[in-house]
Design a protein around this motif. Structure first.
Motif, PDB file in Angstrom:
ATOM      1  N   TYR A 552       0.825  -1.212   0.000  1.00  0.00           N
ATOM      2  CA  TYR A 552       0.000   0.000   0.000  1.00  0.00           C
ATOM      3  C   TYR A 552       0.858   1.262   0.000  1.00  0.00           C
ATOM      4  CZ  TYR A 552      -3.901  -3.099   1.027  1.00  0.00           C
ATOM      5  OH  TYR A 552      -4.855  -4.098   0.969  1.00  0.00           O
ATOM      6  N   SER A 553       0.307   2.313  -0.640  1.00  0.00           N
ATOM      7  CA  SER A 553       0.913   3.655  -0.663  1.00  0.00           C
ATOM      8  C   SER A 553       2.370   3.587  -1.114  1.00  0.00           C
ATOM      9  CB  SER A 553       0.816   4.304   0.718  1.00  0.00           C
ATOM     10  OG  SER A 553      -0.532   4.433   1.114  1.00  0.00           O
ATOM     11  N   MET A 554       2.559   3.121  -2.353  1.00  0.00           N
ATOM     12  CA  MET A 554       3.901   2.939  -2.895  1.00  0.00           C
ATOM     13  C   MET A 554       4.146   3.897  -4.057  1.00  0.00           C
ATOM     14  SD  MET A 554       4.849   0.526  -0.896  1.00  0.00           S
ATOM     15  CE  MET A 554       6.443   0.119  -1.601  1.00  0.00           C
ATOM     16  N   ASP A 555       5.415   4.272  -4.215  1.00  0.00           N
ATOM     17  CA  ASP A 555       5.870   5.027  -5.376  1.00  0.00           C
ATOM     18  C   ASP A 555       6.631   4.077  -6.300  1.00  0.00           C
ATOM     19  OD1 ASP A 555       4.818   7.414  -4.575  1.00  0.00           O
ATOM     20  OD2 ASP A 555       6.702   8.230  -3.773  1.00  0.00           O
ATOM     21  N   ILE A 556       6.210   3.999  -7.575  1.00  0.00           N
ATOM     22  CA  ILE A 556       6.935   3.220  -8.572  1.00  0.00           C
ATOM     23  C   ILE A 556       7.721   4.191  -9.435  1.00  0.00           C
ATOM     24  CG2 ILE A 556       6.752   1.589 -10.478  1.00  0.00           C
ATOM     25  CD1 ILE A 556       4.150   0.604  -9.326  1.00  0.00           C
ATOM     26  N   HIS A 557       9.036   4.133  -9.333  1.00  0.00           N
ATOM     27  CA  HIS A 557       9.913   5.022 -10.102  1.00  0.00           C
ATOM     28  C   HIS A 557      10.297   4.335 -11.409  1.00  0.00           C
ATOM     29  CE1 HIS A 557      10.975   8.061  -6.883  1.00  0.00           C
ATOM     30  NE2 HIS A 557      10.351   7.118  -6.180  1.00  0.00           N
ATOM     31  N   VAL A 558      10.069   5.010 -12.512  1.00  0.00           N
ATOM     32  CA  VAL A 558      10.388   4.478 -13.837  1.00  0.00           C
ATOM     33  C   VAL A 558      11.451   5.364 -14.474  1.00  0.00           C
ATOM     34  CG1 VAL A 558       9.486   3.925 -16.126  1.00  0.00           C
ATOM     35  CG2 VAL A 558       8.068   3.540 -14.105  1.00  0.00           C
ATOM     36  N   ASP A 559      12.542   4.745 -14.871  1.00  0.00           N
ATOM     37  CA  ASP A 559      13.640   5.465 -15.521  1.00  0.00           C
ATOM     38  C   ASP A 559      14.058   4.670 -16.746  1.00  0.00           C
ATOM     39  OD1 ASP A 559      15.767   6.995 -16.260  1.00  0.00           O
ATOM     40  OD2 ASP A 559      16.857   6.839 -14.366  1.00  0.00           O
ATOM     41  N   GLY A 560      13.873   5.242 -17.908  1.00  0.00           N
ATOM     42  CA  GLY A 560      14.098   4.499 -19.130  1.00  0.00           C
ATOM     43  C   GLY A 560      13.006   3.449 -19.287  1.00  0.00           C
ATOM     44  N   GLN A 561      13.393   2.233 -19.700  1.00  0.00           N
ATOM     45  CA  GLN A 561      12.402   1.176 -19.875  1.00  0.00           C
ATOM     46  C   GLN A 561      12.217   0.341 -18.621  1.00  0.00           C
ATOM     47  OE1 GLN A 561      12.160  -1.128 -23.451  1.00  0.00           O
ATOM     48  NE2 GLN A 561      13.560   0.193 -24.567  1.00  0.00           N
ATOM     49  N   ARG A 573      13.377  11.004  -3.756  1.00  0.00           N
ATOM     50  CA  ARG A 573      13.123  12.265  -4.436  1.00  0.00           C
ATOM     51  C   ARG A 573      12.308  12.023  -5.705  1.00  0.00           C
ATOM     52  NH1 ARG A 573      17.816  16.596  -6.220  1.00  0.00           N
ATOM     53  NH2 ARG A 573      16.390  18.192  -7.072  1.00  0.00           N
ATOM     54  N   LEU A 574      11.352  12.906  -5.950  1.00  0.00           N
ATOM     55  CA  LEU A 574      10.449  12.738  -7.079  1.00  0.00           C
ATOM     56  C   LEU A 574      10.948  13.494  -8.299  1.00  0.00           C
ATOM     57  CD1 LEU A 574       7.000  13.181  -5.279  1.00  0.00           C
ATOM     58  CD2 LEU A 574       8.172  11.053  -5.856  1.00  0.00           C
ATOM     59  N   PRO A 575      10.789  12.909  -9.505  1.00  0.00           N
ATOM     60  CA  PRO A 575      11.121  13.646 -10.730  1.00  0.00           C
ATOM     61  C   PRO A 575      10.043  14.684 -11.031  1.00  0.00           C
ATOM     62  CG  PRO A 575      10.192  11.523 -11.279  1.00  0.00           C
ATOM     63  CD  PRO A 575      10.295  11.570  -9.779  1.00  0.00           C
ATOM     64  N   ALA A 576      10.178  15.337 -12.154  1.00  0.00           N
ATOM     65  CA  ALA A 576       9.231  16.391 -12.505  1.00  0.00           C
ATOM     66  C   ALA A 576       7.827  15.836 -12.748  1.00  0.00           C
ATOM     67  CB  ALA A 576       9.728  17.140 -13.741  1.00  0.00           C
ATOM     68  N   ARG A 577       7.756  14.608 -13.291  1.00  0.00           N
ATOM     69  CA  ARG A 577       6.443  14.044 -13.630  1.00  0.00           C
ATOM     70  C   ARG A 577       6.038  13.025 -12.572  1.00  0.00           C
ATOM     71  NH1 ARG A 577       5.002  10.265 -18.867  1.00  0.00           N
ATOM     72  NH2 ARG A 577       2.722  10.403 -18.732  1.00  0.00           N
ATOM     73  N   VAL A 578       4.930  13.316 -11.909  1.00  0.00           N
ATOM     74  CA  VAL A 578       4.359  12.415 -10.909  1.00  0.00           C
ATOM     75  C   VAL A 578       2.912  12.138 -11.291  1.00  0.00           C
ATOM     76  CG1 VAL A 578       3.785  12.048  -8.497  1.00  0.00           C
ATOM     77  CG2 VAL A 578       5.884  13.271  -9.100  1.00  0.00           C
ATOM     78  N   ILE A 579       2.562  10.868 -11.439  1.00  0.00           N
ATOM     79  CA  ILE A 579       1.202  10.485 -11.836  1.00  0.00           C
ATOM     80  C   ILE A 579       0.464  10.008 -10.597  1.00  0.00           C
ATOM     81  CG2 ILE A 579      -0.156   8.893 -13.248  1.00  0.00           C
ATOM     82  CD1 ILE A 579       2.254   8.830 -15.193  1.00  0.00           C
TER      83      ILE A 579
END
Length: 905
Positions: A552-561, A573-579
């Motif tokens: 629960y309440s997780m951040d999935i960080h995607v970088d490249g593929q 730390r969050l990038p510019a785009r957060v969905i």
């Protein structure tokens, strides 16, 4: 990771994706050249106590039983006990019968997908082949004096009765009547009883003259496997209704026929009973051999114990780099054709049409649409091709001098495979409502002049691989080449008169594949689609495919593929785009391990898969170039689509070396990935006479998809007339490590309902005519047989078996069929978390890609689905897709449902 070592009811295997040993592939995923995996076999001994679809033979002295079990021949005492092998398991043996002296056994044996007759000498243990023809001989029995064998054969396409004289080898046709005849059985007085099926009616007949027989019993239900009681005059036979329910019936043949039902409400196999006295008989049902008396209510089991050696495949892990940067050489060059003068070639690659001229290659089309099947006019100045740029697949032409495009056909259905006549005035082509060459097509002509007149030459053509022209005295004919059922056979050719007269004969030069002329060293190259800039999905619930519950309440960080991190919200730390997906659920991308595709579906096919959350697909095909082209188009991102694994369909035995293929990028899943329930059911109907669900549009489509050329697993599931699988089949699948793909919805034949948001999405992705094939109620299987199939699949899962999901699309809709599969698995009582693993991690494991995808973990490919719902509570919520991420690219479902805009002129 523990796995069952023998069949034990209730034993459960807990799959944890990131610690599972990597499974083998005998090729690679398309869009990157992967090394072939090797596999090591470890021998294991399995104890067999039950058999699926066993057939019996009783020795004349009444002391010995012979049964076919797992494709071998076994001997045991008539009272039961240990079974000794006479012919090894997996030898394709079925329907044994003793000769009157008890020294010889005749049986049918499956060799290269075809039944031949063989004998076994009991004293010496020597097998001898009786027949070797291009057609099937099956269900043999000896004549009363043992001098000949009677059997069913289909040299003219329908089964009739034949006799083979053993001393001379002479063949005699016994029946020549409408329909198909089967199961001849000879009494000790020389009378032959058999079954005939014609025009929907089943009859039990007595052979009394050359050419036909007299009916002694009739039924609308399927009849099979008659057997004579000693002394004749009494027959026992099997009757099976449309629900699959069987009954054993007794028929007394006298001046007035007397019929009586002896057994019902059992899973009775379609095999002959064996009489041990005028009052007692043996038969096979519910996985066992049973003894029963005519006047007996209860049955007594004849216990059997057999030991079978099995090879469990243990793969050697390979490093699969699925996001390797390009550029890559284009291997998918499809539809290559050369102009009459040999100066120009046209072909399809990366979704577009290309022209090769001298040492130059140029793109003729450059847009999202799928362009296929080019052909040159005789002067070489115009190319006619099929394209979905107008909304559905139609014929177009392009003027090579200025690139002008114009549409030739405008009609319902999909136009494809154009072939221009040598006069340059007409184009022959095919039109279908289906999704590939397997669907019924009409052969048509369209005039290339301003009239655009069309006419139909023939209808109901299947599996056409090529159209061409030949000159006859009366004018030009169109030839249609039909794909061979087996890879070793030549294509069949049909000729159609067109009425076209005269004209200049121009030589046509074509090639089935490979590089166009003068392209050596200048091969086309493509680059994988670029992922989005780094982003984070802030998720409320994450099912990673490893744990049984959500994180629960997780951040999935995607970088490249790839996924760079999965952490509690706010820890990194969050990038510019957060969905923002804090009210939504995220699961790994779905993996469909069994589909059939062609380019006729057009540009929308890739969008359909992604819109349903399917990010990896395994395609079975015999058109490798077409599949390669599609795989590279999707991998390059134009149009968007899932990852594609391609398994060529070749007629070979498990364990054979992979055939030489036109590209190192072609992959072939290793032989422990079975075809699934659908092909298993149809194969058994063809081989054993076990009826599949009643005929209907979807079952008819399934039959056209089923060919002997399929690569087969060493241990496929065997199913009884009630879709049940017994201990022999279960233990071999479990012990051998076979991946038994599901294909439940397709095998059931049940219709599909259109409702809610899912139904609205389907109506945007498919035409009304296409949807009618799936929503029709005709041909649906009964609830009992569907439930039995679900229960059989659930038993494999609960005993630690490997069960990836496969939809058999387009028997069910592309994409939506996967949703049907997971809902049927959940309805079978499998835990929701396990169902989701079967649809994700297990599919990746079956394809050898579990180190790259199938679970949500740091370092794995960013393939996942965003769902508005809670599938661990209600599996139907899997249909409520908001977005899908494939290879680090975020697609909303709404944009996937939209057809691309037409490019500006």
């Amino acid at each position: 990771m523990a796995r069952a070592t023998r069949y034990l009811p209730g034993l459960w295997r807990n799959r944890v994706g990131h610690v599972v040993t990597m499974r083998p592939v005998l090729a690679a995923v398309l869009a990157c050249a992967l090394p072939l995996a090797t596999a090591k076999a470890q021998m294991r001994v399995a104890e067999i106590r039950e058999g699926t679809n066993m057939a019996l033979a009783l020795s004349p002295d009444g002391e010995t039983l012979v049964a076919d079990l797992l494709g071998g021949l076994w001997r045991l005492p008539v009272s039961g006990g240990a079974a000794a092998p006479l012919i090894p398991a997996r030898d394709g043996v079925h329907h044994p019968r003793f000769d009157p002296d008890g020294g010889t056994i005749v049986f049918q044996k499956l060799v290269d997908g075809q039944w031949d007759l063989w004998t076994f000498d009991v004293a010496s243990g020597v097998q001898s082949q009786l027949t070797s023809t291009p057609y099937d001989e099956r269900e043999p029995d000896f004549s009363a004096d043992g001098s000949s064998v009677v059997f069913a054969a289909n040299p003219d396409g329908r089964f009739g009765l034949w006799s083979l004289t053993l001393a001379t080898g002479a063949l005699t046709r016994l029946t020549d009547e409408p329909g198909d005849s089967s199961f001849p059985v000879v009494s000790d007085r020389g009378e032959i009883a058999y079954i005939n099926h014609s025009d929907g009616e089943w009859t039990l007949r007595l052979h009394r003259r050359v050419g036909g027989g007299a009916a002694v019993a009739r039924s609308a239900n399927a009849l099979s496997a008659p057997s004579w009681r000693p002394g004749g005059s009494v027959l026992l036979y099997n009757e099976r209704d449309s629900r699959g329910q069987s009954a054993l019936k007794l028929l007394v043949i006298a001046e007035e026929l007397v019929a009586k039902t002896l057994v019902r409400d059992e899973d009775i196999f379609a095999t002959r009973a064996a009489w041990i006295s005028p009052a007692d008989y043996l038969y096979t049902a519910d996985g066992r051999i049973w003894r029963r008396g005519i006047a007996q209510i209860a049955r007594e089991p004849v216990l059997m114990f057999a030991a079978v050696t099995l090879g469990e495949t243990t793969p050697t892990p390979v490093a699969n780099v699925l996001d390797r940067r390009g550029p890559h050489r284009a291997a998918g060059l499809a539809g290559l054709v050369t102009a009459a003068d040999g100066r120009r070639s046209a072909f399809t690659a990366l979704g577009d049409l290309w022209l090769a001229e001298r040492r130059n290659v140029r793109r003729l089309t450059d847009d999202p649409w799928v362009d296929i099947d080019p052909d040159f006019t005789p002067d070489g100045e115009t190319v006619v091709f099929a394209s979905d740029r107008g909304g559905t697949m139609a014929l177009w032409r392009v003027d090579l001098s200025d690139g002008t495009l114009s549409q030739l056909t405008r009609e319902p259905g999909k136009a494809w495979l154009p072939s221009i006549d040598p006069t340059g005035r007409y184009t022959a082509y095919l039109n279908t409502e289906g999704f590939g060459p397997w669907a019924a097509s009409a052969l048509k002509l369209v005039a290339l002049d301003a009239s655009g007149e069309t006419r139909t030459l023939a209808e109901g053509l299947h599996d056409i691989s090529d159209l061409d022209w030949v000159q006859a005295e009366e004018g030009w004919r169109v030839t249609a080449s039909m794909r061979p059922v087996r890879s070793t056979e030549a294509p069949r050719v049909a000729y159609f008169d067109t009425g076209i007269r005269g004209g200049t004969v121009a030589e046509r030069r074509e090639s089935a594949g490979g590089d166009p002329p003068r392209l050596a060293g200048r091969s086309l190259r493509w680059t994988p689609s670029a992922p989005d800039a780094p982003f984070v999905v802030r998720a409320g619930r994450v099912f990673d495919g490893i744990q049984n519950d959500y994180r629960y309440s997780m951040d999935i960080h995607v970088d490249g593929q790839r996924i760079s991190a999965i952490v509690t919200q706010g820890l990194e730390r969050l990038p510019a785009r957060v969905i923002d997906a804090r009210d939504l659920t995220i699961i790994p991308g779905l993996v469909d391990v069994h589909v059939h595709q062609s380019s006729l579906a057009g540009e929308r096919l890739g969008r359909i898969w992604l819109a349903h959350g399917v990010t990896t697909v395994r395609e079975l095909t015999d058109d490798v170039a077409d599949a390669l082209e599609r795989a590279e188009s999707w991998a390059s991102g134009r149009p968007p689509g899932p990852r594609l694994v391609v398994t060529p369909e070749f007629d070979h035995e498990p364990g054979d070396a992979a055939p030489q293929l036109p590209s190192p990028l072609v992959v072939r899943s290793y032989t422990s990935l079975a075809d699934g329930n659908t092909h298993g059911l149809l194969r058994q109907r063809q081989q054993l006479g076990i009826a599949a669900p009643p005929a209907g549009p979807r079952i008819a489509l399934l039959e056209t998809l089923h060919h002997a050329r399929h690569a087969r697993a060493a241990h496929d599931m065997t199913l009884s007339p009630l879709n049940r699988s017994y201990q022999d089949s279960l233990v071999t699948v479990l012990e051998s490590g076979t991946f038994a793909s599901t294909t439940l919805a397709a095998a059931s034949g049940t219709s599909m309902a259109l409702n809610g948001a899912s139904g609205r999405a389907l109506e945007r992705l498919y035409s009304a005519a296409e949807l009618r094939r799936w929503t029709s109620t005709a041909g649906g299987a009964t609830g009992a047989r569907v439930r039995a199939l679900q229960n059989t699949t659930a038993r494999i899962v609960r005993n630690g078996g490997r069960v990836p999901t496969g939809s058999e699309a387009p028997v069910v809709p592309y994409g939506h069929g996967m949703h049907m599969e997971v809902e049927m698995l959940a309805d079978a009582g499998i835990e929701p978390a396990q169902v989701l693993r079967l649809a994700t991690a297990e599919g990746a494991l079956a394809l050898g890609l579990d180190q790259q995808l199938g679970t949500l973990e740091e370092g794995k490919l960013a393939d996942f689905v965003v769902i508005d719902g809670n599938p661990l509570v209600q599996m139907a919520d899997i249909r409520s897709i908001v977005a899908v991420v494939k290879g680090g690219v975020w697609y909303t479902r709404s944009e996937l449902l939209e057809r691309p805009q037409e490019p500006a002129p």
